[in-house]
Design an enzyme around this catalytic site. Structure first.
Site, short mmCIF file in Angstrom:
data_model
loop_
_atom_site.label_atom_id
_atom_site.label_comp_id
_atom_site.label_asym_id
_atom_site.label_seq_id
_atom_site.Cartn_x
_atom_site.Cartn_y
_atom_site.Cartn_z
N HIS A 195 6.93 60.26 26.37
CA HIS A 195 6.88 59.53 27.65
C HIS A 195 8.24 59.41 28.32
O HIS A 195 8.32 58.87 29.42
CB HIS A 195 6.31 58.12 27.43
CG HIS A 195 4.89 58.12 26.94
ND1 HIS A 195 3.84 58.49 27.72
CD2 HIS A 195 4.37 57.77 25.74
CE1 HIS A 195 2.71 58.38 27.03
NE2 HIS A 195 3.02 57.94 25.82
N CYS A 204 -9.10 29.66 24.34
CA CYS A 204 -10.01 29.03 25.29
C CYS A 204 -11.43 28.92 24.69
O CYS A 204 -12.09 27.89 24.83
CB CYS A 204 -10.07 29.83 26.58
SG CYS A 204 -9.40 28.99 28.02
#
Lengths: 257, 106
Positions: free
Chosen positions: A76, A218
């Site tokens: 990359h 959550c």
């Protein structure tokens, strides 16, 4: 028998109207709910603890490893250009798996396929560091997730989960984050659930954490059984949240209280 | 993977009051927590932070278990001459990290 049916239909319509989506113009990042000192912490790169992970991630990016003895940088190159805007498109559709993967899973599949190295554990320092480093390259770019039409059924599943009441408290995500985001819960602001800054540094965690960690917290909070890290349901939820936040600016690594 | 972030202005005028900011990566484990099986998680904190300017100590702090992870230290000093700030963090389990930053005073 006509009346109960009518009542049920009216109730359905009422509950659908109750779970209203936030109008585009009223969307706000969690940043705007924070106190000035916490905002200052996020804004200053030398005060933002999330940058410690970014630094580590930069070192890992260049480290050769695995049976292939390759570094991320070998394929990359410079992440500053090659990874610019990438995180803003995740979770993205994986052609091999035929389903969405989030940034953490993408990094791990790159490790297994191209570096031939064992995958990193979710929430491990290394995985968070690499994710933070990649996500950081998209800071300030608008979120574009879910633009791929192949993702549509998964966005729909994520939305279904988001609207699904669950747990002993029998709450859906929408009951807080769409209906009550202007209120407080035990002194903390209820935000709109726009995941613009992940992975982010939470002062409560004293660490960087992923969106999956936030979602699991959550879910546990409404006293439901949280999905395991990497579960398809969590990725679908992530995808739906990112699709809701389309056009908002990426903040990673953000700071939250 | 310990890393530090240092923010020292690269240039200042003689007599200016400048702000130095440092952020050190550390878990600051208090030693008061237990694992699920009841064992104490051993204390692992930074115990001392020192800043030297051209070899002379200008700031020192002792750290304790109540200080949060990744300690952020910021303080002010007066720019007197060009030179090098050296920062040192030491702590439990042989923790020792160094960093430095230079300033040009005109």
């Amino acid at each position: 028998m006509r009346f109960p049916g009518a009542i049920a239909a009216a109730l359905l319509a009422a509950s659908a109207a109750f779970a209203a989506e936030i109008p585009q113009g009223q969307r706000r990042s969690g940043y705007s709910f924070m106190k000035p000192d916490t905002r200052a912490m996020q804004d200053d790169d030398t005060a933002n603890p999330g940058m410690l992970w970014v630094l580590d991630g930069e070192a890992l990016w260049k480290r050769k490893l695995g049976a292939a003895n390759k570094a991320c940088a070998d394929c990359h190159d410079d992440a500053r250009s090659s990874m610019k805007g990438v995180a803003a498109r995740y979770p993205a559709f994986d052609q091999t798996l035929r389903r969405p993967v989030d940034l953490e899973q993408r990094i791990n599949s790159c490790r297994s396929n191209h570096q031939q190295a064992p995958p990193l554990a979710f929430e491990s320092r290394e995985l968070l560091a690499l994710t933070a480093f990649v996500a950081r390259q998209s800071q300030g770019t608008p979120i574009e997730a879910a633009s791929d039409p192949q993702l549509a059924p998964f966005v729909a599943k994520g939305r279904e989960l988001y609207l699904q009441r669950q747990g002993q408290l029998n709450l859906a995500c929408t009951n807080c984050h769409d209906d009550n985001w202007d209120k407080h819960l035990a002194g903390s602001a209820i935000t709109q659930g726009h995941a613009t800054g992940y992975p982010l540094y939470r002062l409560e965690w004293q660490s960087l954490g992923s969106l999956q960690r936030r979602l699991r917290a959550c879910i546990t909070g409404v006293r439901a059984q949280a999905y395991d890290y990497g579960a398809p349901e969590l990725v679908e939820l992530e995808l739906y949240l990112m699709s809701r936040a389309r056009g908002m600016k990426m903040e990673a690594p953000a700071v939250r209280p | 993977m310990a890393s530090a972030l240092i923010n020292v202005p690269p240039k200042a005028k003689r007599g200016d009051i400048i702000e130095i900011k440092t952020l050190m990566s550390h878990i600051m484990e208090t030693g008061y927590r237990h694992t699920a099986t009841g064992e104490v998680v051993p204390r692992n904190i930074i115990t001392s932070f020192t800043c030297r300017f051209n070899g002379a100590e200008i700031f020192r702090a002792d750290l304790f278990p109540a200080i949060a992870a990744n300690p952020f230290m910021t303080f002010f000093t007066t720019a007197t001459e060009s030179g090098k700030f050296e920062f040192e963090w030491t702590g439990d389990q042989g923790f020792s990290e160094h960093a430095s930053a230079s300033i040009t005073v005109e």
